[in-house]
Design a protein around this motif. Structure first.
Motif, mmCIF file in Angstrom:
data_model
loop_
_atom_site.group_PDB
_atom_site.id
_atom_site.type_symbol
_atom_site.label_atom_id
_atom_site.label_comp_id
_atom_site.label_asym_id
_atom_site.label_seq_id
_atom_site.Cartn_x
_atom_site.Cartn_y
_atom_site.Cartn_z
ATOM 1 N N ALA A 141 0.935 -1.173 0.110
ATOM 2 C CA ALA A 141 -0.010 0.082 0.026
ATOM 3 C C ALA A 141 0.657 1.173 0.135
ATOM 4 C CB ALA A 141 -1.001 -0.057 1.145
ATOM 5 N N LEU A 142 1.933 1.189 0.769
ATOM 6 C CA LEU A 142 2.834 2.431 0.563
ATOM 7 C C LEU A 142 3.341 2.536 -0.439
ATOM 8 C CD1 LEU A 142 4.774 2.301 4.021
ATOM 9 C CD2 LEU A 142 3.258 3.803 3.221
ATOM 10 N N MET A 143 3.760 1.436 -1.348
ATOM 11 C CA MET A 143 4.360 1.586 -2.625
ATOM 12 C C MET A 143 3.445 2.355 -3.470
ATOM 13 S SD MET A 143 5.982 -1.214 -5.159
ATOM 14 C CE MET A 143 7.851 -0.805 -4.712
ATOM 15 N N ILE A 144 2.158 2.039 -3.597
ATOM 16 C CA ILE A 144 1.180 2.417 -4.508
ATOM 17 C C ILE A 144 1.117 3.963 -4.148
ATOM 18 C CG2 ILE A 144 -1.164 2.425 -5.305
ATOM 19 C CD1 ILE A 144 -1.182 -0.627 -4.458
ATOM 20 N N LEU A 145 1.102 4.291 -2.682
ATOM 21 C CA LEU A 145 0.705 5.774 -2.265
ATOM 22 C C LEU A 145 1.933 6.651 -2.768
ATOM 23 C CD1 LEU A 145 -0.653 7.742 -0.633
ATOM 24 C CD2 LEU A 145 0.727 6.972 1.265
ATOM 25 N N VAL A 146 3.059 6.281 -2.509
ATOM 26 C CA VAL A 146 4.287 7.198 -2.939
ATOM 27 C C VAL A 146 4.534 7.135 -4.179
ATOM 28 C CG1 VAL A 146 5.317 6.684 -0.639
ATOM 29 C CG2 VAL A 146 6.037 5.220 -2.534
ATOM 30 N N ASP A 147 4.279 6.114 -5.162
ATOM 31 C CA ASP A 147 4.538 6.113 -6.543
ATOM 32 C C ASP A 147 3.404 6.970 -7.047
ATOM 33 O OD1 ASP A 147 6.865 4.317 -6.505
ATOM 34 O OD2 ASP A 147 5.769 2.627 -7.204
ATOM 35 N N ASP A 148 2.258 6.706 -6.835
ATOM 36 C CA ASP A 148 0.988 7.642 -7.685
ATOM 37 C C ASP A 148 0.780 8.960 -7.046
ATOM 38 O OD1 ASP A 148 1.022 5.290 -9.102
ATOM 39 O OD2 ASP A 148 -0.823 4.520 -8.227
ATOM 40 N N ALA A 149 1.120 9.143 -5.652
ATOM 41 C CA ALA A 149 0.997 10.405 -5.311
ATOM 42 C C ALA A 149 2.272 11.328 -4.944
ATOM 43 C CB ALA A 149 0.242 10.375 -3.922
ATOM 44 N N GLY A 150 3.264 10.492 -5.138
ATOM 45 C CA GLY A 150 4.664 11.304 -4.974
ATOM 46 C C GLY A 150 4.788 12.445 -6.094
ATOM 47 N N GLY A 151 4.253 12.612 -7.086
ATOM 48 C CA GLY A 151 4.267 13.614 -7.865
ATOM 49 C C GLY A 151 3.709 14.839 -7.419
ATOM 50 N N ALA A 152 2.440 14.570 -6.502
ATOM 51 C CA ALA A 152 1.630 15.592 -6.222
ATOM 52 C C ALA A 152 2.166 16.092 -4.821
ATOM 53 C CB ALA A 152 0.382 15.298 -5.941
ATOM 54 N N PHE A 153 3.028 15.103 -4.137
ATOM 55 C CA PHE A 153 3.453 15.562 -2.926
ATOM 56 C C PHE A 153 4.842 15.239 -2.809
ATOM 57 C CE2 PHE A 153 -1.006 14.913 -2.039
ATOM 58 C CZ PHE A 153 -1.595 15.910 -1.317
ATOM 59 N N PRO A 154 5.790 16.083 -3.258
ATOM 60 C CA PRO A 154 7.147 15.772 -3.303
ATOM 61 C C PRO A 154 7.835 15.312 -2.032
ATOM 62 C CG PRO A 154 6.756 17.828 -4.691
ATOM 63 C CD PRO A 154 5.392 17.228 -3.892
ATOM 64 N N SER A 155 7.263 15.699 -1.001
ATOM 65 C CA SER A 155 7.907 15.409 0.436
ATOM 66 C C SER A 155 7.891 13.837 0.853
ATOM 67 C CB SER A 155 7.007 16.303 1.366
ATOM 68 O OG SER A 155 5.648 15.955 1.642
ATOM 69 N N ILE A 156 6.812 13.341 0.094
ATOM 70 C CA ILE A 156 6.635 12.053 0.382
ATOM 71 C C ILE A 156 7.423 11.223 -0.488
ATOM 72 C CG2 ILE A 156 4.600 11.895 1.611
ATOM 73 C CD1 ILE A 156 3.134 10.616 -0.612
ATOM 74 N N ASN A 157 7.982 11.598 -1.750
ATOM 75 C CA ASN A 157 8.623 11.082 -2.827
ATOM 76 C C ASN A 157 10.184 10.622 -2.414
ATOM 77 O OD1 ASN A 157 9.166 9.923 -5.329
ATOM 78 N ND2 ASN A 157 8.682 11.621 -6.408
ATOM 79 N N HIS A 158 10.782 9.942 -3.081
ATOM 80 C CA HIS A 158 11.903 9.691 -3.028
ATOM 81 C C HIS A 158 13.072 10.766 -2.654
ATOM 82 C CE1 HIS A 158 11.734 5.117 -3.121
ATOM 83 N NE2 HIS A 158 11.173 5.479 -4.289
ATOM 84 N N SER A 159 13.773 10.760 -1.726
ATOM 85 C CA SER A 159 14.696 11.860 -1.510
ATOM 86 C C SER A 159 15.750 12.160 -2.722
ATOM 87 C CB SER A 159 15.468 11.629 -0.330
ATOM 88 O OG SER A 159 16.449 12.611 -0.067
ATOM 89 N N PRO A 160 15.672 13.175 -3.298
ATOM 90 C CA PRO A 160 16.522 13.350 -4.363
ATOM 91 C C PRO A 160 18.093 12.674 -4.296
ATOM 92 C CG PRO A 160 15.643 15.434 -3.854
ATOM 93 C CD PRO A 160 15.253 14.512 -2.969
ATOM 94 N N TRP A 161 18.600 12.766 -3.249
ATOM 95 C CA TRP A 161 19.765 12.036 -3.011
ATOM 96 C C TRP A 161 20.294 11.578 -1.558
ATOM 97 C CZ3 TRP A 161 22.381 9.001 -6.268
ATOM 98 C CH2 TRP A 161 23.837 8.650 -5.888
ATOM 99 N N PHE A 162 20.649 12.673 -0.808
ATOM 100 C CA PHE A 162 20.677 12.409 0.727
ATOM 101 C C PHE A 162 19.428 12.701 1.419
ATOM 102 C CE2 PHE A 162 25.248 13.599 -0.243
ATOM 103 C CZ PHE A 162 25.641 12.371 -0.361
ATOM 104 N N GLY A 163 19.215 12.093 2.520
ATOM 105 C CA GLY A 163 18.013 12.140 3.367
ATOM 106 C C GLY A 163 16.938 11.081 3.247
ATOM 107 N N VAL A 164 16.030 10.963 4.008
ATOM 108 C CA VAL A 164 15.111 10.065 4.007
ATOM 109 C C VAL A 164 13.768 10.381 4.041
ATOM 110 C CG1 VAL A 164 14.211 7.871 5.203
ATOM 111 C CG2 VAL A 164 16.633 8.440 5.333
#
Length: 483
Positions: free
Chosen positions: A65-88
């Motif tokens: 469920a988390l994978m679906i959430l971050v993959d499909d909503a990560g573009g609208a909410f960059p804060s939950i998307n993968h960190s660009p490099w450093f950070g979590v």
């Protein structure tokens, strides 16, 4: 994302490959629990009965469920998307959750081994099947929701990916469980250590190899063929990245990328790495966007976040989960398990922050030691909490949707998280490819909520609910997809 079976001559388990169908049985010689003699302890401990370990299913379902959430909503909410490099960020916990669950299940699956050779053959077969499935789903053959095309140029196919990394972790952890465990009866904590200490040494060796290569390899200048694609700052052509360093963890000059370029080749690496969302490479950082003026030459270079070297450290997450499975098997009292799991998780979490303070940054693409510690510790705490709520206190109804998804995690991952079902629906449209049921539903919710961001989130939550109900229907029909 990986169910399993227990018992002699039973199939082993891989994340998102098998569902746990057998009750948790105990061998003779489990460590007794002084409080387990009471009726409450004996009836509520799932390992003392034929009750299914529901918390592991809930943990798998939560991960998908988390994978679906971050993959499909990560573009609208960059804060939950993968960190660009450093950070979590939230998205950076998904892969470790998968790997941790694999480890727990392996600990249960290899409780009894009648033939090491036979068990190893089954492990190799499952590893190959999981790797090939990952290659089929994420190697480029299917292009996702926003591209109504399929097929891949074999000269540019991506060899590595999520399921491929899981297959590597599964293989290494399973090999250690088959060949590096002393077959002795566990009657005390000291016996527990004697049984598994060689396996722990093997895990430390893998970690040491990773650290030595990451910080010890010399990275020379290198060259790649840049494609401007949707970016205008560069024309297509050869780009030189200047390195000549040792021990760098930056996107351009790290040993992880060096090994992948040498052994795999730049054309077979991921072509849209997360560092394109850094401030150096995107005017819309932390989202993707056009290259800023005077951006560095490595911005369009390929990099695989599931690389060969980083997969060694990722496998350590499987080994951590494996110890949780061992504790589950050998400790009879559920409160002992909760205590020991917590005592294993908290030091890992603290170690992650200490390492970050000492200069080892959190970095998911490199799978740094600090990142492994903090995500493995978090995984352990989540499983401990779910185990206490679901299997100890027996509060099953609030988590039933996630439990269903965990029971059929493979099909939910393939058709939902890998966009097979949404892409298939988008193949039917009215006059224009944009006029399809998937995009139309999302646009309708955005219009109803007068917000692109919250409309997208509502769409994704409905998507998760839909697949939870589909998984529940499959469970009622006793249909479980497995490898």
């Amino acid at each position: 994302m990986e169910p399993g079976r227990l018992g002699e001559n039973r199939s082993t388990l891989i994340d998102m490959a098998e569902e746990q169908r057998e009750p948790l049985l105990h061998e003779d010689g489990i460590i007794p629990c002084s409080s387990s003699s009471g009726p409450d302890a004996s009836t509520r401990s799932p390992a003392n009965s034929n009750q299914r370990l529901a918390s592991l299913d809930v943990f798998r379902g939560l991960t998908v469920a988390l994978m679906i959430l971050v993959d499909d909503a990560g573009g609208a909410f960059p804060s939950i998307n993968h960190s660009p490099w450093f950070g979590v960020t939230l998205a950076d916990f998904v892969m470790p959750f998968f790997l941790f669950g694999v480890g727990v299940s392996i600990g249960l699956a290899f409780k009894n081994i009648s033939s090491k050779t036979t068990a190893m053959k089954k492990v190799m077969l499952r590893t190959i099947k999981l790797f090939l499935l990952g290659l089929f789903l994420l190697g480029g053959y299917f292009h996702g929701r926003n591209h109504l095309t399929f097929g891949v140029d074999v000269d540019k196919i991506r060899w590595l990916g999520v399921l491929q990394r899981i297959s590597i972790g599964y293989l290494l952890a399973s090999m250690s469980e088959i060949w590096l465990v002393n077959r002795i009866t566990v009657e005390s904590p000291a016996a527990f250590v004697r049984k598994y200490y060689i396996q722990w040494i093997f895990a430390v060796l893998l970690c040491s190899i990773y650290m030595c290569l990451l910080y010890g390899l010399y990275v020379p200048n290198w060259e790649y063929e840049a494609s401007s694609m949707n970016y205008s700052a560069y024309a297509s052509g050869s780009q030189i990245v200047h390195c000549e360093v040792r021990g760098s963890l930056e996107p351009s000059c790290n040993a992880v990328g060096l090994i992948d370029r040498i052994l795999i080749g730049e054309h077979h690496l991921y072509q849209h790495p997360v560092y394109r969302r850094t401030k150096e490479c995107s005017v819309n950082s932390p989202d993707y966007g056009p290259l800023p003026p005077n951006s560095p030459g490595w911005c369009l270079a390929p990099f695989d976040p599931e690389g060969i070297l980083s997969s060694l450290m990722a496998a350590i997450t499987c080994f951590v989960g494996l110890q949780f499975g061992h504790i589950l098997l050998h400790y009879k009292c559920h409160m002992q398990r909760v205590f020991l799991w917590t005592m294993l998780s908290l030091p890992l979490l603290i170690a992650g922050y200490v390492l970050e303070f000492l200069g080892v940054p959190f970095c998911k693409p490199l799978y740094t030691l600090s990142y492994m510690c903090i995500t493995a510790g978090t995984s352990g705490l989540f499983l401990t909490s779910i185990f206490y709520i679901v299997d100890v206190k027996l509060y099953r109804k609030p988590t039933m949707l996630l439990e269903w998804m965990g029971m059929n995690a493979l099909i939910v991952y393939a058709v939902a998280a890998c966009d097979l079902f949404p892409a298939a629906l988008q193949g039917f449209y009215w006059r224009s490819p944009k006029n399809n049921l998937v995009d139309g539903t999302e646009l309708l919710l955005q219009a109803m909520l007068h917000s692109r961001k919250w409309g997208t989130l509502a769409f994704v939550l409905l998507e998760i609910l839909f697949w939870g109900l589909v998984a529940g229907f499959l469970h009622m029909k006793s249909v479980y997809v497995k490898l």
